[in-house]
Write a protein that holds these residues in place. Structure first.
Motif, PDB file in Angstrom:
ATOM      1  N   ILE A   1       0.851  -1.317   0.044  1.00  0.00           N
ATOM      2  CA  ILE A   1      -0.143  -0.046   0.008  1.00  0.00           C
ATOM      3  C   ILE A   1       0.881   1.178  -0.001  1.00  0.00           C
ATOM      4  O   ILE A   1       2.048   1.098   0.636  1.00  0.00           O
ATOM      5  CB  ILE A   1      -1.043  -0.069   1.259  1.00  0.00           C
ATOM      6  N   SER A   2       0.532   2.357  -0.597  1.00  0.00           N
ATOM      7  CA  SER A   2       1.221   3.630  -0.530  1.00  0.00           C
ATOM      8  C   SER A   2       0.790   4.304   0.664  1.00  0.00           C
ATOM      9  O   SER A   2       0.036   4.091   1.368  1.00  0.00           O
ATOM     10  CB  SER A   2       1.004   4.397  -1.710  1.00  0.00           C
ATOM     11  N   TYR A   3       2.044   5.118   0.964  1.00  0.00           N
ATOM     12  CA  TYR A   3       1.683   5.959   2.106  1.00  0.00           C
ATOM     13  C   TYR A   3       0.652   6.900   1.995  1.00  0.00           C
ATOM     14  O   TYR A   3      -0.456   6.882   2.994  1.00  0.00           O
ATOM     15  CB  TYR A   3       3.063   6.958   2.297  1.00  0.00           C
ATOM     16  N   THR A   4       0.258   7.389   0.787  1.00  0.00           N
ATOM     17  CA  THR A   4      -0.780   8.087   0.315  1.00  0.00           C
ATOM     18  C   THR A   4      -2.204   7.334   0.639  1.00  0.00           C
ATOM     19  O   THR A   4      -3.208   7.938   1.372  1.00  0.00           O
ATOM     20  CB  THR A   4      -0.672   8.896  -0.985  1.00  0.00           C
ATOM     21  N   ALA A   5      -2.145   6.000  -0.095  1.00  0.00           N
ATOM     22  CA  ALA A   5      -3.244   5.246   0.213  1.00  0.00           C
ATOM     23  C   ALA A   5      -3.709   5.139   1.330  1.00  0.00           C
ATOM     24  O   ALA A   5      -4.724   5.069   2.060  1.00  0.00           O
ATOM     25  CB  ALA A   5      -3.132   4.073  -0.715  1.00  0.00           C
ATOM     26  N   LEU A   6      -2.514   4.881   2.121  1.00  0.00           N
ATOM     27  CA  LEU A   6      -2.860   4.337   3.940  1.00  0.00           C
ATOM     28  C   LEU A   6      -3.405   5.540   4.455  1.00  0.00           C
ATOM     29  O   LEU A   6      -4.450   5.611   5.330  1.00  0.00           O
ATOM     30  CB  LEU A   6      -1.700   3.781   4.468  1.00  0.00           C
ATOM     31  N   ALA A   7      -2.980   6.867   4.345  1.00  0.00           N
ATOM     32  CA  ALA A   7      -3.311   8.109   4.749  1.00  0.00           C
ATOM     33  C   ALA A   7      -4.783   8.190   4.438  1.00  0.00           C
ATOM     34  O   ALA A   7      -5.698   8.695   5.436  1.00  0.00           O
ATOM     35  CB  ALA A   7      -2.372   9.391   4.376  1.00  0.00           C
ATOM     36  N   ARG A   8      -5.172   8.090   3.165  1.00  0.00           N
ATOM     37  CA  ARG A   8      -6.555   8.341   2.748  1.00  0.00           C
ATOM     38  C   ARG A   8      -7.586   7.291   3.451  1.00  0.00           C
ATOM     39  O   ARG A   8      -8.757   7.531   3.845  1.00  0.00           O
ATOM     40  CB  ARG A   8      -6.601   8.041   1.140  1.00  0.00           C
ATOM     41  N   ARG A   9      -7.158   6.210   3.585  1.00  0.00           N
ATOM     42  CA  ARG A   9      -7.877   4.985   4.315  1.00  0.00           C
ATOM     43  C   ARG A   9      -7.971   5.474   5.798  1.00  0.00           C
ATOM     44  O   ARG A   9      -9.018   5.136   6.468  1.00  0.00           O
ATOM     45  CB  ARG A   9      -7.288   3.603   4.373  1.00  0.00           C
ATOM     46  N   LEU A  10      -7.402   6.244   6.432  1.00  0.00           N
ATOM     47  CA  LEU A  10      -7.475   6.860   7.825  1.00  0.00           C
ATOM     48  C   LEU A  10      -8.350   7.903   7.758  1.00  0.00           C
ATOM     49  O   LEU A  10      -8.410   8.787   9.065  1.00  0.00           O
ATOM     50  CB  LEU A  10      -5.834   6.815   8.428  1.00  0.00           C
ATOM     51  N   GLY A  11      -8.632   8.362   6.678  1.00  0.00           N
ATOM     52  CA  GLY A  11      -9.331   9.649   6.560  1.00  0.00           C
ATOM     53  C   GLY A  11      -8.562  10.919   6.513  1.00  0.00           C
ATOM     54  O   GLY A  11      -9.105  12.110   6.943  1.00  0.00           O
ATOM     55  N   GLN A  12      -7.245  10.944   6.177  1.00  0.00           N
ATOM     56  CA  GLN A  12      -6.439  12.113   6.318  1.00  0.00           C
ATOM     57  C   GLN A  12      -5.610  12.171   5.009  1.00  0.00           C
ATOM     58  O   GLN A  12      -4.664  11.844   4.878  1.00  0.00           O
ATOM     59  CB  GLN A  12      -5.146  11.829   7.324  1.00  0.00           C
ATOM     60  N   PRO A  13      -6.324  12.700   3.944  1.00  0.00           N
ATOM     61  CA  PRO A  13      -5.567  12.677   2.694  1.00  0.00           C
ATOM     62  C   PRO A  13      -4.354  13.124   2.399  1.00  0.00           C
ATOM     63  O   PRO A  13      -3.522  13.121   1.426  1.00  0.00           O
ATOM     64  CB  PRO A  13      -6.771  13.065   1.726  1.00  0.00           C
ATOM     65  N   ASN A  14      -3.968  14.133   3.150  1.00  0.00           N
ATOM     66  CA  ASN A  14      -2.728  15.006   3.177  1.00  0.00           C
ATOM     67  C   ASN A  14      -1.584  14.334   4.300  1.00  0.00           C
ATOM     68  O   ASN A  14      -0.876  15.088   4.754  1.00  0.00           O
ATOM     69  CB  ASN A  14      -2.820  16.182   3.408  1.00  0.00           C
ATOM     70  N   GLY A  15      -2.020  13.037   4.754  1.00  0.00           N
ATOM     71  CA  GLY A  15      -1.363  12.628   5.766  1.00  0.00           C
ATOM     72  C   GLY A  15      -0.185  11.611   5.619  1.00  0.00           C
ATOM     73  O   GLY A  15       0.419  10.921   6.421  1.00  0.00           O
ATOM     74  N   ALA A  16       0.194  11.498   4.286  1.00  0.00           N
ATOM     75  CA  ALA A  16       1.337  10.567   4.078  1.00  0.00           C
ATOM     76  C   ALA A  16       2.695  10.897   4.765  1.00  0.00           C
ATOM     77  O   ALA A  16       3.230   9.618   5.339  1.00  0.00           O
ATOM     78  CB  ALA A  16       1.678  10.619   2.582  1.00  0.00           C
ATOM     79  N   ARG A  17       2.825  11.918   5.081  1.00  0.00           N
ATOM     80  CA  ARG A  17       4.327  12.144   5.814  1.00  0.00           C
ATOM     81  C   ARG A  17       3.868  11.566   7.317  1.00  0.00           C
ATOM     82  O   ARG A  17       4.991  11.048   8.209  1.00  0.00           O
ATOM     83  CB  ARG A  17       4.830  13.471   5.829  1.00  0.00           C
ATOM     84  N   ALA A  18       2.905  11.789   7.929  1.00  0.00           N
ATOM     85  CA  ALA A  18       2.525  11.317   9.154  1.00  0.00           C
ATOM     86  C   ALA A  18       2.472   9.851   9.159  1.00  0.00           C
ATOM     87  O   ALA A  18       2.792   9.172  10.136  1.00  0.00           O
ATOM     88  CB  ALA A  18       1.207  11.951   9.788  1.00  0.00           C
ATOM     89  N   VAL A  19       2.052   9.195   8.279  1.00  0.00           N
ATOM     90  CA  VAL A  19       2.124   7.737   7.946  1.00  0.00           C
ATOM     91  C   VAL A  19       3.322   7.075   8.048  1.00  0.00           C
ATOM     92  O   VAL A  19       3.534   6.287   8.770  1.00  0.00           O
ATOM     93  CB  VAL A  19       1.008   7.286   6.776  1.00  0.00           C
ATOM     94  N   ALA A  20       4.178   7.996   7.376  1.00  0.00           N
ATOM     95  CA  ALA A  20       5.840   7.667   7.253  1.00  0.00           C
ATOM     96  C   ALA A  20       6.232   7.675   8.732  1.00  0.00           C
ATOM     97  O   ALA A  20       7.012   6.637   8.925  1.00  0.00           O
ATOM     98  CB  ALA A  20       6.494   8.522   6.501  1.00  0.00           C
ATOM     99  N   THR A  21       6.139   8.644   9.405  1.00  0.00           N
ATOM    100  CA  THR A  21       6.345   8.851  10.805  1.00  0.00           C
ATOM    101  C   THR A  21       5.985   7.844  11.692  1.00  0.00           C
ATOM    102  O   THR A  21       6.768   7.447  12.606  1.00  0.00           O
ATOM    103  CB  THR A  21       6.110  10.295  11.190  1.00  0.00           C
ATOM    104  N   ALA A  22       4.686   7.216  11.540  1.00  0.00           N
ATOM    105  CA  ALA A  22       4.154   6.265  12.384  1.00  0.00           C
ATOM    106  C   ALA A  22       4.881   5.027  11.811  1.00  0.00           C
ATOM    107  O   ALA A  22       5.328   4.151  12.986  1.00  0.00           O
ATOM    108  CB  ALA A  22       2.541   6.014  11.915  1.00  0.00           C
ATOM    109  N   CYS A  23       5.096   4.851  10.737  1.00  0.00           N
ATOM    110  CA  CYS A  23       5.986   3.499  10.424  1.00  0.00           C
ATOM    111  C   CYS A  23       7.292   3.358  11.016  1.00  0.00           C
ATOM    112  O   CYS A  23       7.698   2.540  11.401  1.00  0.00           O
ATOM    113  CB  CYS A  23       6.131   3.391   8.913  1.00  0.00           C
ATOM    114  N   ALA A  24       8.046   4.667  10.906  1.00  0.00           N
ATOM    115  CA  ALA A  24       9.363   4.844  11.542  1.00  0.00           C
ATOM    116  C   ALA A  24       9.267   4.502  13.102  1.00  0.00           C
ATOM    117  O   ALA A  24      10.194   4.009  13.467  1.00  0.00           O
ATOM    118  CB  ALA A  24       9.766   6.068  10.989  1.00  0.00           C
ATOM    119  N   ALA A  25       8.290   4.876  13.690  1.00  0.00           N
ATOM    120  CA  ALA A  25       8.128   4.868  15.257  1.00  0.00           C
ATOM    121  C   ALA A  25       7.822   3.007  15.367  1.00  0.00           C
ATOM    122  O   ALA A  25       8.045   2.659  16.621  1.00  0.00           O
ATOM    123  CB  ALA A  25       7.109   5.732  15.817  1.00  0.00           C
ATOM    124  N   ASN A  26       7.617   2.262  14.655  1.00  0.00           N
ATOM    125  CA  ASN A  26       7.153   0.951  14.706  1.00  0.00           C
ATOM    126  C   ASN A  26       8.400   0.079  15.412  1.00  0.00           C
ATOM    127  O   ASN A  26       9.282   0.273  14.852  1.00  0.00           O
ATOM    128  CB  ASN A  26       6.683   0.260  13.318  1.00  0.00           C
TER     129      ASN A  26
END
Length: 180
Positions: free
Chosen positions: A117-142
């Motif tokens: 899944i792309s960072y952008t698609a994952l952000a959209r799935r969470l209802g945050q279409p501009n949240g790709a960077r936040a998704v990447a940060t969450a992945c890095a915190a894993n």
């Protein structure tokens, strides 16, 4: 087993079980793996090339916790992780993430083995279409490599982006999953 200074203190200052994380380091086909367990369950699976760096990473992720190296207790966890690399699945302690990180991790755990899944698609799935960077940060915190499959997140064009444990490991994991 390594004992920290906190554990050698007088009984009145001995931390309770909630303050202790046991860990062990083993080897796998994709590098060294560190398994860590809290009183609830697995709280970290880290991948790297250097055992000392893995221990430091664990300490940074869980500041204020007493870290106890306990190979005997975690032997089965290390074996399960090695098997997991071959065929993914697990039960996890996800208390150590923000609510947003936990949402990202929940979605990632629903991505089928071998899919991305792309960072952008994952952000959209969470209802945050501009949240790709936040998704990447969450992945890095894993802190639970493989159990929370951040390696399944790719750029919008399908190319591999950064991975906390190295793009070459990300590629190896995706290649392995493609054959399952």
């Amino acid at each position: 087993m390594n004992l920290t200074q906190t554990q050698m203190a007088p009984p009145a200052s001995v931390p309770n079980a909630f303050d202790t994380i046991s860990y062990a380091i083993g080897e796998s086909p994709i590098g060294n793996i560190l398994a860590a367990r809290s009183d609830i369950g697995v709280c970290a699976i880290l991948i790297g090339s250097d055992a000392e760096a893995l221990e430091q990473d664990l300490g940074h992720r869980f500041p204020g916790k007493v870290l106890v190296e306990d190979e005997a207790t975690l032997r089965d966890d290390l074996a399960a992780i090695a098997r997991f690399i071959e065929t993914p699945s697990v039960g996890l302690d996800l208390r150590h993430g923000t609510p947003f990180q936990q949402q990202v991790w929940d979605v990632l755990r629903s991505i089928p083995c071998g899919a991305t899944i792309s960072y952008t698609a994952l952000a959209r799935r969470l209802g945050q279409p501009n949240g790709a960077r936040a998704v990447a940060t969450a992945c890095a915190a894993n802190a639970i490599a493989l159990g929370i499959p951040c390696h399944r997140v790719v750029r919008a064009d399908g190319s591999l982006a950064g991975y906390r444990w190295g793009v070459e490991r990300k590629r190896a994991l995706l290649d392995k999953e493609a054959t399952i």
